[in-house]
Scaffold this motif. Sequence first.
Motif, short mmCIF file in Angstrom:
data_model
loop_
_atom_site.label_atom_id
_atom_site.label_comp_id
_atom_site.label_asym_id
_atom_site.label_seq_id
_atom_site.Cartn_x
_atom_site.Cartn_y
_atom_site.Cartn_z
N CYS A 1 60.55 -6.28 -9.67
CA CYS A 1 59.05 -5.96 -10.44
C CYS A 1 59.13 -5.18 -11.63
N LYS B 1 51.55 -3.97 -14.76
CA LYS B 1 51.06 -3.54 -13.80
C LYS B 1 50.07 -2.66 -13.73
N VAL C 1 50.76 -0.15 -7.04
CA VAL C 1 51.38 -1.38 -6.96
C VAL C 1 53.15 -1.86 -7.15
N GLU C 2 53.58 -0.96 -8.36
CA GLU C 2 55.18 -1.52 -8.30
C GLU C 2 55.91 -0.81 -6.83
N GLY D 1 48.46 -8.46 -10.78
CA GLY D 1 49.47 -6.99 -11.02
C GLY D 1 48.37 -5.29 -10.63
N ASP D 2 47.18 -5.59 -9.91
CA ASP D 2 47.27 -5.41 -8.54
C ASP D 2 47.19 -5.77 -7.20
N CYS E 1 55.23 -9.10 -4.95
CA CYS E 1 54.93 -10.03 -6.44
C CYS E 1 54.30 -10.80 -6.25
#
Length: 513
Positions: free
Chosen positions: A131, A135, A140-141, A307-308, A401
Motif C-alpha cells: 500500500c 493516504k 487507511v493504511e 486514499g480514504d 486498495c
Amino acid sequence: MTSSSSLSRTSSSLGRFTVRSRPKVNIDLEGQRDGLVNVYTTGDTIKGVVTITVDHDTRFDELEITFEGTSRTSVERQSMPGRTGAYQTFLRLRQPIDDTAYPTPRILESGRSYEFPFVFVVPERLLPHICSHRKNNLHVERSHTMLPPTFGDPMLASDGKTLLDDLTPDMCRISYIVRATLQRNSVGQDGSIGTLASIGKKVRVIPAVEEEPPLNISDEETLYCMRKEKDVKRGFMRGKQGRIVVTASQPKPIQLNPTSNDATSVVSTVATVHLRFDPLGNEEPPRLGTVWSRLRATTFYSAEPWGDFPSTAAIQTWAQVGRGMFTEAVPLSTMCVASAQWTKHTSADAPRRDSMQSTSSTESLPGPSASFSGNTFYTASVVVPVTLPRSKTFVPTFHSCLVARIYSLELSLSYHTPNANILTPTTSLKIPIQLTCQPQADARTKNIVIEITQEEVNSEFFSPRSIAPRWISEPDVTPPEYTAVRTANLLPDRTRILPPSTTANPRGMRTAC
C-alpha cells in the motif's frame, strides 16, 4: 511415390508433435475434496505436493511454486463509452526449493514421476510496500494492509452442487491461487526465461477480522440513517396526532466462522430499536405493527487506489475517473411487535440529551422530536434478532486498495393509527453493522505490535532462504518468505477502452437512499 513420401513425412511430423507434448504438472492439496475448493483462514497452513511427469526427456532449470493473491476491478466510464480498470498483486509467497531436490542433471526423464512438497502459512498482514499510494490517515493504511477475503470468485459450496454467491458485482474480484511454473532458461544471449508448463489451483481465504470501533457517521453519508422523525396522522387527509422518533445504535458485530459448513451453525446478533412518541395533546401512542429487517451489502470498487475510506460522496465526486458502488439487499426476517408496550414519561423524568446517547442500553431514552413542547411523551424498545441466511455467502467487512465491502442493517417498522385503513404508515432506519471473522482456536498469538524499519523489512522478507525439501514433515514449519518483487504491483489499466456492447453486465446497480 511422391505422394506416398509426402504423406509419410506428414505423418512423421504429426507423430513428433503429438509425442512431444508439454510436461504434465499437477497440484494436490492436503485435505482436498473432489470438486470443492479448500477454505483457509489466518494462520492456517496450506500443504500440498506438486507432481511432474513427462512423456519424453525434458530439460528444465527451475520449478517455481507460489501462493498469490490478486485484485482486479473494472469500472464503466461516464465521460466516454467503454471502461477502465486496475489489477494488483498484493501477495506473493514463494516456496524455496533446495538444489538437492532437483535431479542431476536437470532433466526430467520419461516414465518417472517427480514430487515437490510445499507449505504456505496464510499471513495476518501484508507487507508495507503493498500500500504505497497516497493516504489521508494511518487508519487507511492499516486497513489496506490487512489480508482481504476471497471476493466475487464463484466457487462450489460445501454441498458440491451450488456456486457461492457473496453479493459481489461482476466489476471486481479478489482471488487466491497456488501456482506451479516449470521454467527453462533461454540458450541465447538475452537470458530470458521460458515457461514449459504452468498450472494453478484456487483456494478460498477468509481471514480473521477483529471488531473495529463504531463508525462516526457524517451528515453527508446517505448509506446510513440512525434516527428518523415522522408525523403521526389520525388518518388520510386528517390532522396530526403527534410525532414519532425512531433511533438505533450500531449493534454488536456478526461473527462469521470461515471454515464451518455445519448446518447447525447459526451466525447472529441483535439490534435494539428505541421509539419515542411526542403527542400534540392527550393522544395515545400508535399501536406498533411489524418489523422487517434486511442486510444491505455495499461494494465499493475503483480503478484508482482509495486514499480514504469510501463513501457515497466520494463516488459522486470521482465518478468521472472510475469509481463505482454496488448495493444488494438480502431479506432477513419479519417480526410482529404488536405486543410491545409504551411507557409514559413526563419531561421531569428524563432531561434533554443527545438522541444517540447511550442508545445501546434498553433503559436509554431517545431525544425529543423537533416539535416537542409538552410535558408528556411515550417510549418503547424493540429487540430485533439478526440471523444471516444460509442461501448466501458473506465475507467480513474489509477495505483494500481497490475494493471495499461494508454492511448496513435496514429496519422498517409499521404502526397503526385510528381511521388509517388505506395505507399502513412505516418508518425505517439504516444502521451500520460489521461482519467479523473469529480466529481459529489454534491460531497464533495476535495483537503483538513490533516496530521495525524498512531496512529490516527488506532484510527479513527479501533475502533468499535455503530449506531442504524434507522440512515439510517437521512439526514447527516456518512460512516461506515473500518473493523479492520490488516493482510496482498496482497497475492501473487506463488504456483499455471497450465498446459498450462488450462491457460486463452487472447485476443491476442500486444506490442507497
